[in-house]
Write a protein that holds these residues in place. Structure first.
Motif, short mmCIF file in Angstrom:
data_model
loop_
_atom_site.label_atom_id
_atom_site.label_comp_id
_atom_site.label_asym_id
_atom_site.label_seq_id
_atom_site.Cartn_x
_atom_site.Cartn_y
_atom_site.Cartn_z
N HIS A 108 0.83 -1.20 0.00
CA HIS A 108 0.00 0.00 0.00
C HIS A 108 0.87 1.25 0.00
O HIS A 108 1.93 1.29 0.63
N GLU A 109 0.39 2.28 -0.68
CA GLU A 109 1.10 3.55 -0.68
C GLU A 109 1.17 4.07 0.76
O GLU A 109 0.18 4.08 1.47
N GLY A 110 2.35 4.44 1.19
CA GLY A 110 2.53 4.92 2.55
C GLY A 110 2.73 3.81 3.56
O GLY A 110 2.78 4.06 4.75
N GLY A 111 2.79 2.55 3.08
CA GLY A 111 3.01 1.43 3.99
C GLY A 111 1.88 1.29 4.99
O GLY A 111 0.76 1.76 4.78
N LEU A 112 2.17 0.64 6.09
CA LEU A 112 1.16 0.36 7.10
C LEU A 112 0.56 1.64 7.67
O LEU A 112 -0.66 1.76 7.76
N GLY A 114 0.29 4.55 6.38
CA GLY A 114 -0.53 5.21 5.37
C GLY A 114 -1.89 4.56 5.21
O GLY A 114 -2.91 5.24 5.12
N ILE A 115 -1.90 3.23 5.18
CA ILE A 115 -3.17 2.55 4.97
C ILE A 115 -4.06 2.60 6.21
O ILE A 115 -5.27 2.77 6.11
N LEU A 116 -3.47 2.50 7.40
CA LEU A 116 -4.27 2.60 8.62
C LEU A 116 -4.93 3.97 8.70
O LEU A 116 -6.11 4.11 9.06
N GLU A 117 -4.19 5.00 8.35
CA GLU A 117 -4.73 6.35 8.36
C GLU A 117 -5.80 6.52 7.28
O GLU A 117 -6.87 7.08 7.52
N ALA A 118 -5.53 6.01 6.08
CA ALA A 118 -6.46 6.18 4.97
C ALA A 118 -7.82 5.54 5.23
O ALA A 118 -8.85 6.09 4.85
N VAL A 119 -7.83 4.39 5.88
CA VAL A 119 -9.09 3.71 6.13
C VAL A 119 -9.68 4.04 7.50
O VAL A 119 -10.77 3.61 7.83
N GLY A 120 -8.93 4.80 8.30
CA GLY A 120 -9.41 5.17 9.63
C GLY A 120 -9.46 4.02 10.59
O GLY A 120 -10.30 3.97 11.48
N ALA A 121 -8.52 3.08 10.44
CA ALA A 121 -8.50 1.91 11.33
C ALA A 121 -7.88 2.26 12.67
O ALA A 121 -6.91 3.02 12.74
N SER A 122 -8.43 1.68 13.71
CA SER A 122 -7.86 1.84 15.05
C SER A 122 -7.20 0.55 15.52
O SER A 122 -6.54 0.53 16.55
N THR A 123 -7.39 -0.52 14.73
CA THR A 123 -6.85 -1.82 15.10
C THR A 123 -6.20 -2.47 13.88
O THR A 123 -6.67 -2.32 12.76
N PHE A 124 -5.11 -3.18 14.15
CA PHE A 124 -4.36 -3.88 13.10
C PHE A 124 -4.31 -5.35 13.48
O PHE A 124 -3.87 -5.71 14.58
N TYR A 125 -4.79 -6.21 12.57
CA TYR A 125 -4.78 -7.66 12.75
C TYR A 125 -3.79 -8.23 11.74
O TYR A 125 -3.95 -8.03 10.55
N SER A 126 -2.79 -8.96 12.22
CA SER A 126 -1.76 -9.45 11.32
C SER A 126 -1.39 -10.89 11.66
O SER A 126 -1.37 -11.28 12.82
N GLY A 127 -1.07 -11.62 10.59
CA GLY A 127 -0.44 -12.91 10.81
C GLY A 127 0.92 -12.68 11.44
O GLY A 127 1.48 -11.58 11.38
N PHE A 128 1.47 -13.70 12.07
CA PHE A 128 2.75 -13.57 12.76
C PHE A 128 3.91 -13.20 11.84
O PHE A 128 4.80 -12.45 12.23
N GLU A 129 3.90 -13.75 10.63
CA GLU A 129 5.06 -13.65 9.75
C GLU A 129 5.48 -12.19 9.52
O GLU A 129 4.72 -11.38 8.99
N GLY A 130 6.69 -11.88 9.95
CA GLY A 130 7.28 -10.57 9.71
C GLY A 130 6.94 -9.50 10.73
O GLY A 130 7.52 -8.42 10.72
N LEU A 131 5.99 -9.75 11.62
CA LEU A 131 5.61 -8.77 12.63
C LEU A 131 6.53 -8.91 13.83
O LEU A 131 6.61 -9.97 14.43
#
Length: 162
Positions: A108-112, A114-131
Motif C-alpha cells: 500500500h502507498e505509505g506502507g502500514l 498510510g493505509i491505517l490512516e487512509a481507512v481510519g483503522a484503530s486496530t491492526f490484525y496481522s499474521g505472525f510472519e514478519g511482525l
C-alpha cells in the motif's frame, strides 16, 4: 459452518432469499441468524468481518439505526475498499485492517501507517510472519490496537505474548 450438504447448502448464498437461508441449520443445529438477531443475542463486542464491499452501505444503515449497539461493534476486513466505504457510511464505528502477513502492508502507498490512516483503522490484525515486537510497540505508542493470528496452539499464544 452450515450443516448437512444439500440443494440449498450447495447453492451460493447470493442466490438464496432469507426464507431459504432460514432453513439451513448450522453444525450447532441452530438456524442461520440475521445480523440484527446476532446483535440482539449478545452483549460482547462483535468483530464483524466485511467480505463484500457491496454490503457496507446496508450494514452501516442497520448499525447506525442501533446507536446503543454500535459502540460494541468493530468492522474488520482484508479489503481496504470495504474499510474506506465503512468510514464514509459509519465514521463512528471502529475499523480494523486484517493482513495475512506483515509484509503485505508494504503493498500500500505509505506502507502500514498510510493505509491505517487512509481507512481510519484503530486496530491492526496481522499474521505472525514478519511482525516484530518492536513494530507492535511502535503501533501501540501510535495509539493502535494490535492483534496477531492465528492462535491455534499454546506455542502460538506464547509467541503472541513474547
Amino acid at each position: 459452518m452450515a450443516g448437512e450438504p444439500g440443494p440449498i447448502t450447495d447453492t451460493p448464498v447470493l442466490e438464496l432469499d432469507l426464507g431459504q437461508l432460514r432453513t439451513v441449520l448450522l453444525d450447532s443445529g441452530q438456524p442461520t441468524l440475521t445480523f440484527s438477531e446476532v446483535v440482539d443475542a449478545t452483549s460482547v463486542e462483535l468483530h464483524v468481518e466485511i467480505k463484500d464491499p457491496g454490503a457496507v452501505a446496508t450494514l452501516a444503515e442497520l448499525v447506525l439505526s442501533r446507536p446503543a449497539d454500535a459502540a460494541g461493534i468493530r468492522f474488520t476486513s482484508f479489503q481496504t475498499e470495504a474499510l474506506s466505504l465503512r468510514r464514509q457510511h459509519a465514521l463512528s464505528v471502529p475499523r480494523g485492517l486484517i493482513v495475512s502477513r506483515y509484509a503485505d502492508t508494504q503493498q500500500h502507498e505509505g506502507g502500514l501507517d498510510g493505509i491505517l490512516e487512509a481507512v481510519g483503522a484503530s486496530t491492526f490484525y496481522s499474521g505472525f510472519e514478519g511482525l516484530t515486537s518492536q513494530e507492535v510497540e511502535r503501533l501501540h505508542q501510535a495509539g493502535y490496537e494490535v492483534h496477531v493470528w492465528p492462535l491455534r496452539s499454546l506455542s502460538d499464544v506464547e509467541q503472541a505474548v513474547s
